[in-house]
Design a protein around this motif. Sequence first.
Motif, PDB file in Angstrom:
ATOM      1  N   LEU A 183     -41.812 -80.081 -28.985  1.00 51.43           N
ATOM      2  CA  LEU A 183     -41.611 -81.501 -28.825  1.00 51.43           C
ATOM      3  C   LEU A 183     -42.265 -82.241 -29.661  1.00 51.43           C
ATOM      4  N   GLN A 184     -43.376 -82.146 -30.081  1.00 49.12           N
ATOM      5  CA  GLN A 184     -43.811 -83.019 -30.974  1.00 49.12           C
ATOM      6  C   GLN A 184     -43.597 -83.047 -32.220  1.00 49.12           C
ATOM      7  N   ASP A 185     -43.371 -81.980 -32.861  1.00 50.48           N
ATOM      8  CA  ASP A 185     -42.777 -81.733 -34.118  1.00 50.48           C
ATOM      9  C   ASP A 185     -41.407 -82.467 -34.116  1.00 50.48           C
ATOM     10  N   THR A 186     -40.848 -82.456 -33.331  1.00 45.69           N
ATOM     11  CA  THR A 186     -39.354 -83.233 -33.149  1.00 45.69           C
ATOM     12  C   THR A 186     -39.454 -84.780 -32.950  1.00 45.69           C
ATOM     13  N   HIS A 187     -40.129 -85.047 -32.015  1.00 44.73           N
ATOM     14  CA  HIS A 187     -40.114 -86.450 -31.730  1.00 44.73           C
ATOM     15  C   HIS A 187     -41.456 -87.329 -31.988  1.00 44.73           C
ATOM     16  N   ARG A 188     -42.227 -86.848 -32.863  1.00 44.53           N
ATOM     17  CA  ARG A 188     -43.345 -87.621 -33.092  1.00 44.53           C
ATOM     18  C   ARG A 188     -43.184 -89.057 -33.911  1.00 44.53           C
ATOM     19  N   LYS A 189     -41.992 -88.868 -34.345  1.00 45.40           N
ATOM     20  CA  LYS A 189     -41.748 -90.314 -34.984  1.00 45.40           C
ATOM     21  C   LYS A 189     -40.717 -91.223 -34.239  1.00 45.40           C
ATOM     22  N   ASN A 190     -40.491 -90.918 -33.001  1.00 47.18           N
ATOM     23  CA  ASN A 190     -39.598 -91.585 -32.186  1.00 47.18           C
ATOM     24  C   ASN A 190     -40.454 -92.747 -31.527  1.00 47.18           C
ATOM     25  N   PRO A 191     -39.925 -93.871 -31.497  1.00 49.55           N
ATOM     26  CA  PRO A 191     -40.729 -94.988 -30.764  1.00 49.55           C
ATOM     27  C   PRO A 191     -40.751 -94.709 -29.170  1.00 49.55           C
ATOM     28  N   PHE A 192     -40.070 -93.814 -28.697  1.00 49.51           N
ATOM     29  CA  PHE A 192     -40.157 -93.600 -27.265  1.00 49.51           C
ATOM     30  C   PHE A 192     -41.052 -92.425 -27.210  1.00 49.51           C
TER      31      PHE A 192
END
Length: 188
Positions: free
Chosen positions: A131-140
């Motif tokens: 999850l962290q690898d996939t979403h770390r750049k997502n503002p949410f």
Amino acid sequence: ETQQGLSKAAYSRTFDWVVDRCNLSVECTEKIRNSIGVLDIFGFEIFESNSFEQLCINLANEQLQAHFNDHIFKLELKVYQAEGLNCDGITFADNQPCLDMLIKKPQGVFPMIDEECVVPKGTDLTLLQKLQDTHRKNPFWGKPPKGTKTTFVVNHYAGGVSYCVDDFLDKNRDSLQPDIQAYMAESG
């Protein structure tokens, strides 16, 4: 795990029965069947420790907010624009990108939880890393509080919520054993 699955299945069936009984009691002779709807758009759950259950509840609230946005803002703006009104100054917070991060396949949080449940050596911690690898750049996707190793943060429309991934996979599996299901089906 078995008791949780049985409890959830019994609760689900009881809830369906109550809704059906309520709908029958208010039914009229018209072709349109009446129903009871409950909307709790401000039922966001943020506790000191949040787990899978709160993520599910908060997802439902995100979906309610998106429905509200669609009907109150987006559709009305289309009507205003069709009537030639200047709507340039009207803005609202659109939570669709947050919903996409949570449920859009294949990389939404919930599809990734489902996927990790079937990975032979999948664990709550491997889920968290993915999850962290996939979403770390997502503002949410927010940064977890310092010193926490098993949490992630979702920046919901109502604010940031930290979720502890401990037992996420077991809670998502929610398996109901066939023998218990058969036993309950035969009971009176």
